[in-house]
Design a protein around this motif. Structure first.
Motif, PDB file in Angstrom:
ATOM      1  N   TYR A 154      -0.200   6.271   9.421  1.00 12.78           N
ATOM      2  CA  TYR A 154       0.633   5.126   9.791  1.00 12.78           C
ATOM      3  C   TYR A 154      -0.109   4.152  10.709  1.00 12.78           C
ATOM      4  O   TYR A 154      -0.029   2.930  10.513  1.00 12.78           O
ATOM      5  CB  TYR A 154       1.912   5.603  10.495  1.00 12.78           C
ATOM      6  N   TRP A 174       8.478   0.141   5.958  1.00 12.30           N
ATOM      7  CA  TRP A 174       7.861   1.441   5.699  1.00 12.30           C
ATOM      8  C   TRP A 174       8.296   2.062   4.381  1.00 12.30           C
ATOM      9  O   TRP A 174       7.673   3.019   3.908  1.00 12.30           O
ATOM     10  CB  TRP A 174       8.176   2.409   6.842  1.00 12.30           C
ATOM     11  N   TYR A 230      -1.998   2.278   7.778  1.00 13.19           N
ATOM     12  CA  TYR A 230      -1.119   1.174   7.366  1.00 13.19           C
ATOM     13  C   TYR A 230      -1.088   0.009   8.365  1.00 13.19           C
ATOM     14  O   TYR A 230      -1.245  -1.154   7.983  1.00 13.19           O
ATOM     15  CB  TYR A 230       0.293   1.688   7.124  1.00 13.19           C
ATOM     16  N   GLU A 260       0.854  -1.177   0.000  1.00 19.46           N
ATOM     17  CA  GLU A 260       0.000   0.000   0.000  1.00 19.46           C
ATOM     18  C   GLU A 260       0.894   1.233   0.000  1.00 19.46           C
ATOM     19  O   GLU A 260       1.724   1.395   0.896  1.00 19.46           O
ATOM     20  CB  GLU A 260      -0.922   0.009   1.227  1.00 19.46           C
TER      21      GLU A 260
END
Length: 367
Positions: A125, A110, A129, A53
């Motif tokens: 984040y 990351w 994520y 992603e």
């Protein structure tokens, strides 16, 4: 260090020492001459990309046992440096040792933020994520909850996530994780502004001027916490090890990891420095991740808190504060006689740390 520079000796002895050092240098140059970039590999354990992603990649490491533990472990690393310190090399890999002990291990990479990611925030984040990776793993394994292993800043993220989504976390492991950011004797905390706030460092001005925070700036910041040891001494010691190819490769792998520092997205950096370092809001229950409040008392999952006794980046007191603020009654703490990086790469720790994690999880996870 070079011995003839630090102690008096007879001329003949000095010549002999110098000749030995010169021979080491010749052998070291020979070693360096045939090494290539591909020889200095980190992140060596077999893995596959299972979810992507934007810039982030979720990896699953290939299990090493026939029937790994039913509940997988997701490693959440810091945004600073690359996550493959936990899989540095064969023989010094936390990941490999956890796999050998029967765990099913995932890790979030990351990636490298660019200028296009300038506005990526802690909300992105943590609520984005991390939550999406947890949901992916849960769906893949038909589970309601998974295990989290948060390391350093990634441990702080994992605490925030576990407080916001307690229904998705079965067990939480924090490793060298800052919790109380106002321990004034901690140099990193002071540099981050926990003592003087914006008078110590104007985060808004820095982010507004720079956008993303350069990785090189962060490298210098960390090196300057121990300028002699990290900036001078290790290079003076380098001639002593460069003739030994194994030691040379170990040194170069560490250097590669240290200086492979992604930039930090401006908005995430702004909130982390202002809310966590300057405001110490995590333990006050005042951190907002998007529209979700972080209340550590919501963490009711079992917690294993691992810290390094000689940690100069995240002091033991900062990590040990966790027990005062979480809601769980199943709390375990373990310490190891190393520094911050030693928790990942020390051969002594690699004998005990993975076993401590695996046994603690096995006691709390149905097989």
């Amino acid at each position: 260090m070079l011995p003839f520079l630090t102690m008096p000796m007879r001329f003949e002895d000095a010549v002999e020492k110098y000749a030995a050092i010169a021979q080491k240098m010749v052998n070291g140059i020979e070693n360096l001459s045939h090494l290539r970039e591909d020889d200095i590999k980190i992140g060596v354990t077999t893995k596959e990309s299972v979810y992507r992603e934007d810039k982030i990649v979720l990896y699953r490491f290939q299990p090493l046992v026939e029937q790994p533990l039913n509940t997988p472990v997701l490693i959440v690393y810091a945004l600073i440096n690359r996550p493959f310190m936990v899989d540095l090399q064969a023989g010094r890999s936390l990941v490999a040792n956890l796999l050998k002990l029967g765990l099913d291990v995932y890790l979030i990479d990351w990636g490298y933020p660019t200028r296009a990611d300038r506005w990526t925030s802690l909300d992105d984040y943590i609520n984005g994520y991390i939550n999406n990776c947890v949901d992916f793993i849960s769906t893949k394994h038909s589970l309601a909850k998974i295990n989290l292993l948060g390391i350093c800043q990634g441990g702080t993220f994992s605490l925030c996530y576990s407080a916001i989504y307690p229904e998705k976390v079965k067990n939480l492991i924090t490793m060298v994780t800052p919790v109380d950011f106002q321990r004034n004797h901690a140099l990193l905390n002071m540099q981050g502004g926990c003592t003087l706030g914006a008078e110590a460092i104007d985060i808004d001005l820095m982010v507004d001027a720079s956008g993303n925070i350069p990785g090189d700036y962060l490298n210098i910041e960390f090196l300057m916490l121990k300028p002699w040891q990290l900036g001078v001494l290790k290079y003076l010691d380098f001639p002593e090890i460069m003739d030994n190819e194994d030691k040379l490769l170990n040194f170069l792998r560490m250097e590669k990891w240290i200086f492979d520092s992604p930039d930090q997205t401006g908005e995430a950096y702004r909130q982390f420095l202002k809310d966590f370092y300057q405001g110490n809001k995590l333990i006050k229950g005042e951190v907002m991740i998007g529209d979700r409040q972080v209340d550590l008392r919501n963490i009711c999952a079992p917690v294993l808190n691992l810290y390094a006794e000689k940690d100069h980046l995240v002091t033991p007191a900062s990590s040990l504060a966790l027990e005062q603020y979480i809601g769980t009654t199943d709390y375990t703490v373990r310490s190891f006689p190393v520094g911050h990086v030693g928790m990942y790469v020390s051969s002594k720790v690699q004998k005990d740390l993975p076993t401590a994690i695996a046994e603690w999880l096995q006691e709390r996870t149905e097989i």
